[in-house]
Design an enzyme around this catalytic site. Structure first.
Site, PDB file in Angstrom:
ATOM      1  CG  ASP A  99      21.395  30.703 101.122  1.00  0.00           C
ATOM      2  OD1 ASP A  99      21.474  29.552 101.589  1.00  0.00           O
ATOM      3  OD2 ASP A  99      22.408  31.375 100.850  1.00  0.00           O
ATOM      4  CG  HIS A 104      15.114  30.901 107.028  1.00  0.00           C
ATOM      5  ND1 HIS A 104      14.344  32.041 106.906  1.00  0.00           N
ATOM      6  CD2 HIS A 104      16.135  31.057 106.170  1.00  0.00           C
ATOM      7  CE1 HIS A 104      14.897  32.855 106.018  1.00  0.00           C
ATOM      8  NE2 HIS A 104      15.993  32.278 105.562  1.00  0.00           N
ATOM      9  CG  ASP A 123       9.452  25.011 114.680  1.00  0.00           C
ATOM     10  OD1 ASP A 123       9.941  25.327 113.564  1.00  0.00           O
ATOM     11  OD2 ASP A 123       8.662  24.061 114.827  1.00  0.00           O
ATOM     12  CD  GLU A 148      19.358  29.502 106.245  1.00  0.00           C
ATOM     13  OE1 GLU A 148      19.648  30.520 106.902  1.00  0.00           O
ATOM     14  OE2 GLU A 148      19.496  29.414 105.008  1.00  0.00           O
TER      15      GLU A 148
HETATM   16  O1  9MR Z   1      26.380  28.423 109.217  1.00  0.00           O
HETATM   17  C1  9MR Z   1      26.869  29.753 109.105  1.00  0.00           C
HETATM   18  C2  9MR Z   1      27.289  30.242 110.476  1.00  0.00           C
HETATM   19  O2  9MR Z   1      28.376  29.486 110.941  1.00  0.00           O
HETATM   20  C3  9MR Z   1      27.652  31.707 110.398  1.00  0.00           C
HETATM   21  O3  9MR Z   1      27.902  32.190 111.703  1.00  0.00           O
HETATM   22  C4  9MR Z   1      26.522  32.494 109.751  1.00  0.00           C
HETATM   23  C5  9MR Z   1      26.814  33.970 109.624  1.00  0.00           C
HETATM   24  O4  9MR Z   1      27.892  34.204 108.789  1.00  0.00           O
HETATM   25  O5  9MR Z   1      26.230  31.966 108.479  1.00  0.00           O
HETATM   26  C6  9MR Z   1      25.824  30.630 108.490  1.00  0.00           C
HETATM   27  O6  9MR Z   1      25.653  30.196 107.194  1.00  0.00           O
HETATM   28  C7  9MR Z   1      24.591  30.705 106.427  1.00  0.00           C
HETATM   29  C8  9MR Z   1      25.209  31.321 105.194  1.00  0.00           C
HETATM   30  O7  9MR Z   1      25.898  32.482 105.540  1.00  0.00           O
HETATM   31  C9  9MR Z   1      24.201  31.579 104.096  1.00  0.00           C
HETATM   32  N1  9MR Z   1      23.418  30.426 103.826  1.00  0.00           N
HETATM   33  C10 9MR Z   1      22.711  29.933 104.988  1.00  0.00           C
HETATM   34  C11 9MR Z   1      23.692  29.536 106.052  1.00  0.00           C
HETATM   35  C12 9MR Z   1      22.994  28.934 107.260  1.00  0.00           C
HETATM   36  O8  9MR Z   1      22.322  29.887 108.019  1.00  0.00           O
END
Ligand code: 9MR
Ligand code: ZN
Length: 499
Positions: A110, A430, A469, A478
């Protein structure tokens, strides 16, 4: 070849083959009957390519500038030049007011920019730099600053640091994130033209900011005294704000996560570390102490340390890096008493990890698989490596390397979780740029198995098998800046002290 053994978590039947006696460098594969393995290398510098690709990925995540990637042809024109507008009114700024906060890195697949993950990313990598400066050099990464006489790593980390500075308020408080109100579709960042907002201040982020900036103040002083002084001033100002706000404060308005990550205690996160900011303040105090030597910081550490255990370093709880950096601080400073306590706490965790490793067929230190499990594998590997550094015990070292082996392909999926690293690696990450360009961006580590599979794409409830994947699987596939950092650090440690 060892007798087959079942790995409880995956139900896989596993046999171990020891290649220690193979000392002829080359590309090998295994063949049993008709079944042939992917090729793999035996050699001296097997990690160098992964190390550089993974480090270079930060350049490709830069925001606010044009990316022209000479190596892979990946690029886009400058993005998010209007960053940003205050989302809410607080005691110093009005909603709708603008503040220049361009730059930094996109967090992951993102385009949000978040102080928490940027601070721990910079922290993890500057700590590696302090311990093993010889891993880094100028012209290492082929980035625009290559050739300026300082290690490319420091140029790249400056991108994150300088952006964090823009998120600080006059009184030292730090805003937690900057993002749009809607998740952008799978487009290039320069096509994401929605307004972007600066969200509320928070003490956990202010503390992580203080820690990262305090580290930067010592690391950059060899290259740029003025810059280093600026970083220190910002860190001290942040600490000052924390003194005026002794309880945890997070200015959060319902809906602040409509188009960006929470990075906050929420529906999926129940850890105690998210209900306190003591762990964040601890990291700040440790780094400020190492940088300034001032007594107030050691008093703070003395007071807080007995209540903390050695945990997994991440944005939820960064205290462990405070302990590690304290233990290995330059110039042998620090109190023996504190060091003894930290050492004991670290070894307690390492011993528990070692038990888990010995019980696991894949010799994995994790026994629960949640969002970002690969990052956790890397961090546990680092803890095991630290234990080796403290004791010289090879069992810890071996277990640390085992974690790296898992990430780079010794797993149920027979898959390297890092793009373009290894002979069978993840492809459908992702990641908006990768999807929009229909390409594989090299050097990205994905989150990995996540039994909760919140995206509805990866299978749920299968522990280490809850992974796919597939570019739609944001909860398992991601990439994020704070996943790469510990994997790079673990690789770097093994490269620097490998036996
Ligand atoms: O890495 C983050 C993980 O520890 C959390 O459980 C999750 C849900 O809150 O979010 C992950 O981080 C994401 C972030 O919220 C938005 N950008 C992408 C991140 C990786 O998926
Ligand atoms: Zn951008």
């Amino acid at each position: 070849m060892s007798a087959p053994r079942q790995d409880t978590a995956s139900q896989d039947s596993i046999q171990r083959i020891d290649f220690t006696s193979f000392n002829r460098p080359g590309r090998y594969y295994l063949k049993i009957g008709e079944i042939q393995s992917y090729p793999f290398e035996i050699g001296q510098a097997i990690y160098q390519d992964a190390f550089n690709k993974m480090l270079r990925s930060y350049y490709l995540q830069r925001c606010g500038v044009a990316i022209r990637d000479s190596i892979n042809g990946i690029g886009h024109s400058p993005c998010h030049l209007n960053d940003g507008t205050f989302a809410h009114t607080d005691d110093m700024h009005r909603a709708g007011e603008m503040k220049r906060a361009q730059g930094g890195w996109h967090d992951a697949g993102d385009f949000g920019k978040y102080v928490g993950p940027i601070a721990v990313t910079v922290g993890r990598l500057l700590s590696l730099y302090e311990q093993y400066p010889s891993l880094f050099s100028d012209r290492q990464l082929m980035i625009p600053e290559s050739g300026n006489g300082r290690p490319d790593l420091l140029d790249e980390m400056k991108v994150g640091l300088d952006w964090m500075l823009t998120m600080q308020r006059r009184d030292g408080a730090v805003y937690r994130k900057l993002s749009g109100k809607e998740w952008p579709p799978m487009i290039l960042p320069n096509e994401d033209i929605q307004p972007r907002y600066i969200y509320g201040i928070s003490t956990p982020e202010t503390a992580k900011f203080a820690a990262a900036l305090a580290m930067a103040a010592r690391v950059y002083s060899d290259y740029d005294v003025l810059l280093a002084k600026n970083y220190l001033k910002a860190a001290q100002k942040a600490w000052e704000f924390l003194q005026n706000e002794p309880s945890m404060r997070v200015d959060w308005v319902e809906g602040d996560d409509s188009g960006s990550g929470k990075y906050l205690a929420g529906e999926w996160d129940t850890e105690a570390s998210l209900t306190t900011d003591k762990d964040d303040r601890f990291w700040a105090a440790a780094e400020l102490l190492i940088t300034t030597g001032e007594a107030i910081f050691s008093e703070y550490l003395e007071q807080e340390l007995p209540r903390l255990s050695y945990t997994l370093f991440e944005w939820k709880d960064p205290s462990a890096l405070g302990m590690a950096d304290y233990l290995w601080q330059p110039r042998q400073q620090g109190s023996e008493n504190l060091k003894v306590q930290m050492k004991q706490k670290l070894l307690e965790r390492a011993d528990r990890l070692l038990d888990t490793v010995n019980r696991s067929g894949y010799r994995l230190a994790l026994d629960k698989f949640i969002w970002a499990s690969n990052k956790m594998v890397a961090e546990e590997g680092i803890t095991l490596f630290y234990a080796y550094k403290l004791t010289g015990n090879q069992a810890y070292y071996q277990a640390a390397v085992d974690q790296l082996d898992y990430l780079l392909g010794r797993n149920h999926f027979n898959l390297s979780f890092v793009t373009a690293v290894g002979s069978n690696s993840v492809r459908n990450v992702h990641h908006r740029v990768a999807v929009a360009k229909k390409t594989v961006i090299p050097g990205l580590m994905v989150g990995g198995a996540n039994t909760e599979a919140q995206d509805g794409i990866a299978p749920k409830g299968l522990g280490p098998l809850s992974y796919v994947d597939d570019q739609r699987s944001y909860a398992t596939n991601e990439y994020a800046i704070d996943y790469n950092a510990p994997a790079i650090a673990l690789i770097g440690m093994v490269m620097a002290e490998g036996s």
